[in-house]
Design an enzyme around this catalytic site. Structure first.
Site, PDB file in Angstrom:
ATOM      1  N   ASP A  33       0.848  -1.188   0.000  1.00  0.00           N
ATOM      2  CA  ASP A  33       0.000   0.000   0.000  1.00  0.00           C
ATOM      3  C   ASP A  33       0.881   1.235   0.000  1.00  0.00           C
ATOM      4  O   ASP A  33       1.997   1.224   0.542  1.00  0.00           O
ATOM      5  CB  ASP A  33      -0.877   0.000   1.258  1.00  0.00           C
ATOM      6  CG  ASP A  33      -1.950   1.092   1.255  1.00  0.00           C
ATOM      7  OD1 ASP A  33      -2.288   1.604   0.173  1.00  0.00           O
ATOM      8  OD2 ASP A  33      -2.462   1.413   2.343  1.00  0.00           O
ATOM      9  N   GLU A  43       3.587  -1.634  -6.737  1.00  0.00           N
ATOM     10  CA  GLU A  43       2.820  -0.386  -6.765  1.00  0.00           C
ATOM     11  C   GLU A  43       3.290   0.524  -7.896  1.00  0.00           C
ATOM     12  O   GLU A  43       4.484   0.812  -8.007  1.00  0.00           O
ATOM     13  CB  GLU A  43       3.015   0.382  -5.445  1.00  0.00           C
ATOM     14  CG  GLU A  43       2.349  -0.243  -4.243  1.00  0.00           C
ATOM     15  CD  GLU A  43       0.953   0.299  -4.001  1.00  0.00           C
ATOM     16  OE1 GLU A  43       0.388   0.941  -4.912  1.00  0.00           O
ATOM     17  OE2 GLU A  43       0.443   0.089  -2.889  1.00  0.00           O
ATOM     18  N   TYR A  65      -4.748   4.670   0.659  1.00  0.00           N
ATOM     19  CA  TYR A  65      -5.869   3.898   0.133  1.00  0.00           C
ATOM     20  C   TYR A  65      -5.554   3.314  -1.233  1.00  0.00           C
ATOM     21  O   TYR A  65      -6.389   3.304  -2.131  1.00  0.00           O
ATOM     22  CB  TYR A  65      -7.154   4.735   0.082  1.00  0.00           C
ATOM     23  CG  TYR A  65      -7.459   5.485   1.356  1.00  0.00           C
ATOM     24  CD1 TYR A  65      -7.168   4.944   2.606  1.00  0.00           C
ATOM     25  CD2 TYR A  65      -8.045   6.745   1.318  1.00  0.00           C
ATOM     26  CE1 TYR A  65      -7.447   5.626   3.781  1.00  0.00           C
ATOM     27  CE2 TYR A  65      -8.328   7.440   2.484  1.00  0.00           C
ATOM     28  CZ  TYR A  65      -8.027   6.888   3.710  1.00  0.00           C
ATOM     29  OH  TYR A  65      -8.303   7.571   4.868  1.00  0.00           O
ATOM     30  N   HIS A  66      -4.333   2.777  -1.376  1.00  0.00           N
ATOM     31  CA  HIS A  66      -3.915   2.171  -2.638  1.00  0.00           C
ATOM     32  C   HIS A  66      -3.414   0.742  -2.431  1.00  0.00           C
ATOM     33  O   HIS A  66      -2.310   0.400  -2.852  1.00  0.00           O
ATOM     34  CB  HIS A  66      -2.805   2.994  -3.288  1.00  0.00           C
ATOM     35  CG  HIS A  66      -3.190   4.388  -3.638  1.00  0.00           C
ATOM     36  ND1 HIS A  66      -2.252   5.383  -3.873  1.00  0.00           N
ATOM     37  CD2 HIS A  66      -4.399   4.974  -3.797  1.00  0.00           C
ATOM     38  CE1 HIS A  66      -2.875   6.516  -4.148  1.00  0.00           C
ATOM     39  NE2 HIS A  66      -4.179   6.294  -4.111  1.00  0.00           N
ATOM     40  N   PRO A  67      -4.187  -0.130  -1.793  1.00  0.00           N
ATOM     41  CA  PRO A  67      -3.712  -1.502  -1.616  1.00  0.00           C
ATOM     42  C   PRO A  67      -3.677  -2.245  -2.948  1.00  0.00           C
ATOM     43  O   PRO A  67      -4.480  -1.986  -3.855  1.00  0.00           O
ATOM     44  CB  PRO A  67      -4.756  -2.116  -0.669  1.00  0.00           C
ATOM     45  CG  PRO A  67      -6.002  -1.329  -0.922  1.00  0.00           C
ATOM     46  CD  PRO A  67      -5.529   0.069  -1.216  1.00  0.00           C
TER      47      PRO A  67
END
Length: 561
Positions: A294, A507, A468-470
């Protein structure tokens, strides 16, 4: 009761809505979409400025919480995920950022064959309708409307861009185009003043097709296997246990938390984890739920000497006026997410591409809209965007309503801790530039007394939040811990794919909605057996001085308190 379809899509989120549209384009194909959430017909979803309300309630948000995070002194962290048509694209911050070209080339290096930037760029273009028109990087005919919001009308936005240049970095006119690195505008998914979620962009235009069935308030309990083939799903709807059969494929688009949770409930995952939860092991796949990662960030806040910030718009009457202007005219402060400028920089000269992202906000508050600064202020949200720490998602039981064990292991790696130290120190240098002289007041958070590595580390542990980027919990690749192959097929099984951000090997250096939509666009062609779009040969911009300096050579003003 059993019903037969060609494809069953589990989850009507950022990826699922794309799949529903593209697969149902063929009138001979029957498509079923199962979504536990309900309608997105809420002013708080559709009005861009109201983003903090659906993101932090429970009606539209699963509101997952992590286990106590060891690297954060045992704090639990909120992990919002959409529970509504459009999924997280209906509750997110509306930021449209694709990532750097090197992010997708990194995917390919990690085993995601043919997922390099040249392969992905045509699908970013196909998805998009960019207000500025098409070129070698942007699309103008796709379902997803993107634009630059209110065009940085508040002078603080442009001050941030100018300060970045004064600090020695470059400017970029389009971080989603030739040059991501640098300071410039941030883009958002808004059309005619309305949030342009994938529900609005993809699903609703397709729902009139007779071959597309969308069932809301449907909880998928498990994927049904016959031997090593997925043949359907079992789900609950209106108090009844239902079965739907898939003649071709089951497509899991439930997101980076719910996707591995569903696979595990279905007996697909690490054998020891399933056995501990009392679930029969039908397909031992050790990577399911692992590799979770994340983005995370801190809020660096300053008082503002001029009364021009959003802190002056927090009162009930001001909010009423903003909402009324949206209802009547779809204009004004209501049509932006307020993240209208930002930046991407490298934390180290040796890096070939950016690893730090800045979101600038002309207000000082929390991302959830709570605890605004008394008086006027502004802030920079920042964190290291290529985290090394990894966590997991693991079921506790076969009950789909029992939240899984979620642990991101934030700050587990020294590289991530050092990344936050650099983020704070570099941000202070930027805000110290002349462009902010007329605006810059006292540093409110963390405050001028937080200076040493130990002081910064303690502040980060206390205040760091998820961006909020899992992603990554059903990783794409070819090794033993990969969950899906490069066609997003679950390894060792037939008729089953995972298509959402859980398959990202790492990511991207950006917000995740845009790359998730791109992934689903490309996956739709794979599922349909259509020829993939030819790779792009568009060049990728590189900042001057790569390998020698992280800046372009302009003078830097020292931080003075």
């Amino acid at each position: 009761m059993s019903r037969d379809f060609d494809y069953i899509i589990i989850g009507a989120g950022s990826a699922g809505c794309v799949l529903a549209n593209r697969l149902s384009e063929d009138p001979a194909t029957r498509v079923l979409v199962l979504e536990y959430g309900g309608s997105d017909k809420s002013i708080f979803i559709q009005m861009p400025t109201a983003l903090s309300i659906p993101m932090n309630g429970t009606k539209y948000n699963w509101k997952y919480m992590t286990q106590p995070e060891p690297g954060l002194d045992g704090r639990q962290v909120h992990c919002p995920r959409g529970k509504v048509l459009g999924g997280s694209s209906s509750i997110n911050g509306l930021v449209y950022m694709r990532g750097h070209a090197s992010d997708f080339d990194e995917w390919e290096s990690l085993g995601a064959r043919n997922w390099g930037y040249a392969n992905c760029l045509p699908y970013f273009q196909r998805a998009e309708s960019w207000k500025g028109g098409s070129d070698s990087y942007r699309g103008a005919k796709g379902p997803l409307s993107t634009n630059a919001g209110n065009e940085m009308k508040n002078p603080l936005y442009r001050a941030f861009v100018e300060a970045g240049k004064e600090a020695g970095y470059i400017g970029t006119d389009d971080p989603n185009g030739f040059m991501q690195e640098g300071f410039g505008p941030m883009h958002m998914t808004v059309k005619d003043g309305v949030r342009w979620s994938t529900a609005n962009a993809y699903l609703k235009p397709a729902m009139s097709r007779p071959n597309l069935t969308v069932i809301t308030h449907a909880m998928t309990r498990r994927i049904l296997l016959e031997g090593k083939r997925a043949v359907g799903v079992e789900y609950d709807h209106q108090g009844q246990r239902q079965v739907a059969k898939a003649r071709r494929e089951v497509l899991v688009s439930a997101g980076p938390i719910a996707a591995p949770h569903l696979l595990q409930r279905s007996g697909i995952g690490p054998g020891a984890v399933l056995q501990k939860a009392g679930v029969e092991v039908l397909h031992d796949l050790p990577g399911v739920g692992e590799n979770l990662q994340d983005h995370s960030e801190v809020y660096i806040q300053y008082a503002c000497k001029e009364p021009i910030t959003l802190n002056g718009k927090m009162g009930l009457f001001s909010r009423f006026l903003i909402g009324a202007e949206w209802v009547l005219f779809k204009r004004g402060l209501s049509v932006t997410n307020h993240f209208e400028s930002g930046g991407f920089i490298r934390s180290d000269a040796a890096l070939g591409s950016p690893d730090i992202q800045f979101h600038f906000l002309p207000a000082a508050m929390r991302y959830d809209g709570k605890k605004p600064l008394k008086g006027h202020g502004f802030m920079v949200l920042t964190g290291p965007n290529k985290p090394k720490s990894r966590g997991h998602v693991r079921l506790r039981s076969a009950d789909p309503f029992e939240q899984p064990d979620i642990l991101f292991n934030y700050l587990d790696r020294e590289e991530d801790r050092e990344g936050f130290r650099r983020c704070l120190r570099l941000t202070r240098e930027i805000i110290a530039q002349p462009a902010f002289d007329r605006f810059r007041g006292e540093e409110m958070a963390p405050g001028k007394d937080v200076r040493s590595d130990d002081e910064i580390d303690a502040w980060v542990r206390e205040t760091m939040e998820s961006t909020y980027h899992p992603c990554g919990s059903c990783r794409m690749g070819e090794d033993a811990m990969a969950v899906v192959d490069s066609e997003l097929k679950v390894r060792g099984l037939e008729g089953l794919r995972v298509i959402d951000s859980s398959v990202f090997p790492s990511e991207p250096n950006a917000n995740l909605n845009a790359p998730t939509i791109m992934l689903a666009e490309r996956a739709a062609d794979m599922v349909r057996g259509k020829p993939l779009l030819p790779p792009s040969n568009a060049p990728v911009g590189q900042a001057p001085g790569v390998g020698l300096t992280q800046r372009s050579g302009a003078p830097v003003r020292a931080v003075v308190y």
